[in-house]
Write a protein that holds these residues in place. Structure first.
Motif, PDB file in Angstrom:
ATOM      1  N   ARG A   1      -4.415  -9.160  -9.019  1.00 14.89           N
ATOM      2  CA  ARG A   1      -3.947  -8.036  -8.209  1.00 14.89           C
ATOM      3  C   ARG A   1      -4.800  -6.809  -8.488  1.00 14.89           C
ATOM      4  O   ARG A   1      -4.918  -6.371  -9.636  1.00 14.89           O
ATOM      5  CB  ARG A   1      -2.480  -7.764  -8.517  1.00 14.89           C
ATOM      6  N   VAL A   2      -5.382  -6.234  -7.425  1.00 14.29           N
ATOM      7  CA  VAL A   2      -6.286  -5.095  -7.559  1.00 14.29           C
ATOM      8  C   VAL A   2      -5.792  -3.965  -6.664  1.00 14.29           C
ATOM      9  O   VAL A   2      -5.487  -4.177  -5.483  1.00 14.29           O
ATOM     10  CB  VAL A   2      -7.733  -5.471  -7.179  1.00 14.29           C
ATOM     11  N   ALA A   3      -5.697  -2.759  -7.230  1.00 15.86           N
ATOM     12  CA  ALA A   3      -5.332  -1.566  -6.473  1.00 15.86           C
ATOM     13  C   ALA A   3      -6.599  -0.781  -6.149  1.00 15.86           C
ATOM     14  O   ALA A   3      -7.362  -0.426  -7.040  1.00 15.86           O
ATOM     15  CB  ALA A   3      -4.349  -0.704  -7.261  1.00 15.86           C
ATOM     16  N   VAL A   4      -6.834  -0.508  -4.872  1.00 16.29           N
ATOM     17  CA  VAL A   4      -8.047   0.160  -4.409  1.00 16.29           C
ATOM     18  C   VAL A   4      -7.668   1.489  -3.774  1.00 16.29           C
ATOM     19  O   VAL A   4      -6.774   1.554  -2.923  1.00 16.29           O
ATOM     20  CB  VAL A   4      -8.799  -0.713  -3.385  1.00 16.29           C
ATOM     21  N   LYS A   5      -8.316   2.571  -4.184  1.00 16.94           N
ATOM     22  CA  LYS A   5      -8.074   3.880  -3.602  1.00 16.94           C
ATOM     23  C   LYS A   5      -8.571   3.911  -2.152  1.00 16.94           C
ATOM     24  O   LYS A   5      -9.633   3.369  -1.836  1.00 16.94           O
ATOM     25  CB  LYS A   5      -8.787   4.964  -4.418  1.00 16.94           C
ATOM     26  N   TRP A   6      -7.794   4.548  -1.282  1.00 21.15           N
ATOM     27  CA  TRP A   6      -8.212   4.659   0.113  1.00 21.15           C
ATOM     28  C   TRP A   6      -9.550   5.378   0.241  1.00 21.15           C
ATOM     29  O   TRP A   6     -10.337   5.085   1.150  1.00 21.15           O
ATOM     30  CB  TRP A   6      -7.151   5.415   0.917  1.00 21.15           C
ATOM     31  N   THR A   7      -9.824   6.313  -0.653  1.00 23.02           N
ATOM     32  CA  THR A   7     -11.085   7.047  -0.589  1.00 23.02           C
ATOM     33  C   THR A   7     -12.297   6.164  -0.860  1.00 23.02           C
ATOM     34  O   THR A   7     -13.421   6.561  -0.568  1.00 23.02           O
ATOM     35  CB  THR A   7     -11.066   8.208  -1.600  1.00 23.02           C
ATOM     36  N   SER A   8     -12.064   4.969  -1.437  1.00 22.10           N
ATOM     37  CA  SER A   8     -13.164   4.039  -1.725  1.00 22.10           C
ATOM     38  C   SER A   8     -13.298   2.960  -0.661  1.00 22.10           C
ATOM     39  O   SER A   8     -14.210   2.138  -0.734  1.00 22.10           O
ATOM     40  CB  SER A   8     -12.950   3.378  -3.090  1.00 22.10           C
ATOM     41  N   VAL A   9     -12.407   2.924   0.326  1.00 24.26           N
ATOM     42  CA  VAL A   9     -12.368   1.857   1.329  1.00 24.26           C
ATOM     43  C   VAL A   9     -13.221   2.241   2.531  1.00 24.26           C
ATOM     44  O   VAL A   9     -13.075   3.341   3.089  1.00 24.26           O
ATOM     45  CB  VAL A   9     -10.923   1.567   1.763  1.00 24.26           C
ATOM     46  N   ALA A  10     -14.091   1.320   2.924  1.00 23.18           N
ATOM     47  CA  ALA A  10     -14.892   1.522   4.133  1.00 23.18           C
ATOM     48  C   ALA A  10     -14.350   0.718   5.307  1.00 23.18           C
ATOM     49  O   ALA A  10     -14.389   1.165   6.455  1.00 23.18           O
ATOM     50  CB  ALA A  10     -16.347   1.121   3.877  1.00 23.18           C
ATOM     51  N   GLN A  11     -13.823  -0.487   5.020  1.00 20.82           N
ATOM     52  CA  GLN A  11     -13.348  -1.353   6.099  1.00 20.82           C
ATOM     53  C   GLN A  11     -12.295  -2.314   5.558  1.00 20.82           C
ATOM     54  O   GLN A  11     -12.396  -2.797   4.429  1.00 20.82           O
ATOM     55  CB  GLN A  11     -14.514  -2.135   6.708  1.00 20.82           C
ATOM     56  N   VAL A  12     -11.273  -2.569   6.366  1.00 15.46           N
ATOM     57  CA  VAL A  12     -10.215  -3.529   6.020  1.00 15.46           C
ATOM     58  C   VAL A  12      -9.969  -4.416   7.218  1.00 15.46           C
ATOM     59  O   VAL A  12      -9.871  -3.943   8.355  1.00 15.46           O
ATOM     60  CB  VAL A  12      -8.906  -2.818   5.614  1.00 15.46           C
ATOM     61  N   THR A  13      -9.862  -5.710   6.953  1.00 10.44           N
ATOM     62  CA  THR A  13      -9.493  -6.671   7.991  1.00 10.44           C
ATOM     63  C   THR A  13      -8.381  -7.553   7.434  1.00 10.44           C
ATOM     64  O   THR A  13      -8.558  -8.213   6.414  1.00 10.44           O
ATOM     65  CB  THR A  13     -10.688  -7.548   8.395  1.00 10.44           C
ATOM     66  N   SER A  14      -7.222  -7.530   8.083  1.00  9.91           N
ATOM     67  CA  SER A  14      -6.095  -8.354   7.635  1.00  9.91           C
ATOM     68  C   SER A  14      -5.712  -9.330   8.733  1.00  9.91           C
ATOM     69  O   SER A  14      -5.889  -9.061   9.920  1.00  9.91           O
ATOM     70  CB  SER A  14      -4.888  -7.480   7.267  1.00  9.91           C
TER      71      SER A  14
ATOM     72  N   GLY B   1       0.820  -1.192   0.000  1.00 10.68           N
ATOM     73  CA  GLY B   1       0.000   0.000   0.000  1.00 10.68           C
ATOM     74  C   GLY B   1       0.854   1.242   0.000  1.00 10.68           C
ATOM     75  O   GLY B   1       2.069   1.207   0.218  1.00 10.68           O
ATOM     76  N   SER B   2       0.218   2.361  -0.255  1.00 14.30           N
ATOM     77  CA  SER B   2       0.867   3.667  -0.242  1.00 14.30           C
ATOM     78  C   SER B   2      -0.107   4.659   0.374  1.00 14.30           C
ATOM     79  O   SER B   2      -1.174   4.286   0.856  1.00 14.30           O
ATOM     80  CB  SER B   2       1.251   4.089  -1.665  1.00 14.30           C
ATOM     81  N   ARG B   3       0.253   5.945   0.321  1.00 12.22           N
ATOM     82  CA  ARG B   3      -0.638   6.949   0.906  1.00 12.22           C
ATOM     83  C   ARG B   3      -1.891   7.170   0.073  1.00 12.22           C
ATOM     84  O   ARG B   3      -2.821   7.847   0.527  1.00 12.22           O
ATOM     85  CB  ARG B   3       0.108   8.275   1.077  1.00 12.22           C
ATOM     86  N   THR B   4      -1.951   6.589  -1.149  1.00  9.23           N
ATOM     87  CA  THR B   4      -3.118   6.804  -2.006  1.00  9.23           C
ATOM     88  C   THR B   4      -3.951   5.551  -2.222  1.00  9.23           C
ATOM     89  O   THR B   4      -5.148   5.658  -2.498  1.00  9.23           O
ATOM     90  CB  THR B   4      -2.690   7.346  -3.375  1.00  9.23           C
ATOM     91  N   GLU B   5      -3.355   4.351  -2.112  1.00 11.55           N
ATOM     92  CA  GLU B   5      -4.122   3.147  -2.422  1.00 11.55           C
ATOM     93  C   GLU B   5      -3.577   1.924  -1.702  1.00 11.55           C
ATOM     94  O   GLU B   5      -2.477   1.937  -1.138  1.00 11.55           O
ATOM     95  CB  GLU B   5      -4.145   2.898  -3.931  1.00 11.55           C
ATOM     96  N   LEU B   6      -4.370   0.865  -1.757  1.00 10.92           N
ATOM     97  CA  LEU B   6      -4.049  -0.412  -1.131  1.00 10.92           C
ATOM     98  C   LEU B   6      -4.148  -1.498  -2.197  1.00 10.92           C
ATOM     99  O   LEU B   6      -5.081  -1.498  -3.002  1.00 10.92           O
ATOM    100  CB  LEU B   6      -5.018  -0.695   0.016  1.00 10.92           C
ATOM    101  N   VAL B   7      -3.178  -2.423  -2.216  1.00 10.51           N
ATOM    102  CA  VAL B   7      -3.135  -3.471  -3.234  1.00 10.51           C
ATOM    103  C   VAL B   7      -3.444  -4.807  -2.577  1.00 10.51           C
ATOM    104  O   VAL B   7      -2.810  -5.194  -1.588  1.00 10.51           O
ATOM    105  CB  VAL B   7      -1.756  -3.529  -3.926  1.00 10.51           C
ATOM    106  N   ILE B   8      -4.423  -5.532  -3.149  1.00 16.79           N
ATOM    107  CA  ILE B   8      -4.814  -6.837  -2.647  1.00 16.79           C
ATOM    108  C   ILE B   8      -4.788  -7.847  -3.790  1.00 16.79           C
ATOM    109  O   ILE B   8      -5.152  -7.527  -4.921  1.00 16.79           O
ATOM    110  CB  ILE B   8      -6.227  -6.790  -1.997  1.00 16.79           C
ATOM    111  N   ASP B   9      -4.305  -9.040  -3.510  1.00 19.47           N
ATOM    112  CA  ASP B   9      -4.244 -10.125  -4.491  1.00 19.47           C
ATOM    113  C   ASP B   9      -5.446 -11.031  -4.272  1.00 19.47           C
ATOM    114  O   ASP B   9      -5.554 -11.703  -3.251  1.00 19.47           O
ATOM    115  CB  ASP B   9      -2.938 -10.904  -4.326  1.00 19.47           C
TER     116      ASP B   9
END
Length: 344
Positions: free
Chosen positions: A59-72, A45-53
């Motif tokens: 592999r999908v890059a998701v913008k933080w502005t589109s994220v509501a919840q993350v559980t790792s 991840g970076s300050r703009t997006e999160l990458v999930i496989d």
């Protein structure tokens, strides 16, 4: 004594739930603000997006502005702009990004201070690299042989990167006394980048090149400068940079050419190299007593793009005009596309 018979279907259902539950629990999940859910493994991840496989979409890059919840579930490593490193499990809820440490404490992460998110699978930076080897041989009315070798190795850490690269090219047309060398050149380089603060980074590099057919005995270049990560995500990195370099070109002193038919032999006086000229009527002596030393201004950009799980693109462009004369300049451009065919 009472014997109770259990339906075999219930036993199979219980066994399946026991076997599948750990796998489901081990998966990371990202819930988007539109209600969609991505399940897989958070890679970076970076300050703009999160990458999930993910298993279905890759592999999908998701913008933080589109994220509501993350559980790792896997332990990740977060690097902050001030140099701090935090290991733990990532969680996002109610707009807050937190890292849950092994001791149970939670640390709130500000996205503006986030340098990057990565894996803690290795104790330190690891090397990665590849070598490309190509050869061509043809036989018929004429015989040709060509060899091209390119190799690159990279050692990437949380805040720095060391890259090594080398290339060699040779091409020969004809055989025996009629053989003509049409290309013979080699080049090697090393570069070190270190992140400073935010998107800014500093770098230093060194290069060496040799091209006897251009009467170039040795070219050496050293330089340093600073740049900015214009885009820095898990799948794309675009950089722009500038700096200064010092270049020195050493050419063959005097080249004596023996006139004759195509296939003429050219003997380089000082270096003793043999160069074969393909055709034409050259002068008897070509004087190339030149040793070029110049300070250059560096302006360039480089791009890395992960097109898919197995295909990546790398591109770089560098322009280096001399400080005392902008008409005297060097231009370097490299472009490569790599496709991974197997696990190694």
């Amino acid at each position: 004594m009472t014997i109770t018979r259990i339906n075999p279907g219930i036993i199979l259902l219980l066994l399946a739930s026991i076997l599948l539950t750990p796998n489901m629990a081990a998966a990371d999940s990202i819930v988007l603000k539109n209600g969609d859910t991505l399940t897989g493994k958070v890679l970076s991840g970076s300050r703009t997006e999160l990458v999930i496989d993910t298993a279905l979409a890759g592999r999908v890059a998701v913008k933080w502005t589109s994220v509501a919840q993350v559980t790792s579930t896997a332990v990740l490593r977060v690097t902050l702009a001030d140099g701090r490193v935090i290991d733990g499990t990532l969680a996002v809820a109610d707009g807050r990004v937190t890292m849950q440490g092994a001791g149970g404490g939670a640390t709130v992460i500000e996205l503006l201070s986030l340098q990057g998110i990565g894996s803690t699978s290795s104790s330190g930076p690891a090397w990665s690299g590849a070598m490309n080897l190509g050869s061509d041989f043809s036989r018929g009315n004429s015989e040709t042989w060509a060899l091209a070798v390119y190799s690159a190795a990279t050692r990437k850490g949380p805040r720095d990167r060391l890259g090594l690269a080398g290339a060699f090219q040779r091409s020969v047309e004809g055989v025996g006394a009629d053989a003509v060398t049409t290309a013979r050149a080699s080049r090697g380089s090393a570069r070190y980048d270190h992140d400073l603060r935010g998107p800014l980074y500093g770098f230093g590099f060194g290069e060496a090149a040799n091209d006897p057919l251009q009467l170039l005995d040795l070219r050496t270049v050293v330089g340093a400068g600073a740049g900015m990560h214009l885009v820095n995500t898990g799948v794309t990195q675009l950089n722009a940079y500038g700096g200064l370099s010092y270049a020195r070109d050493s050419y063959t002193d005097t080249t004596t050419i023996i006139p004759g038919t195509p296939g003429t032999t050219v003997t380089a006086g000082k270096s003793g190299r043999i160069i074969l000229q393909k055709s034409g009527t050259p002068p008897s002596v070509v004087r190339t007593s030149l040793s070029r030393e110049v300070v250059e201004v560096l302006v360039g950009q480089d791009l890395y793009r992960q097109l898919s799980d197995t295909v990546s693109l790398t591109e770089s462009l560098q322009v280096a005009p001399a400080v005392n004369d902008f008409k005297d300049y060097r231009v370097t451009f490299d472009l490569s596309v790599s496709a991974q065919l197997s696990g190694w």
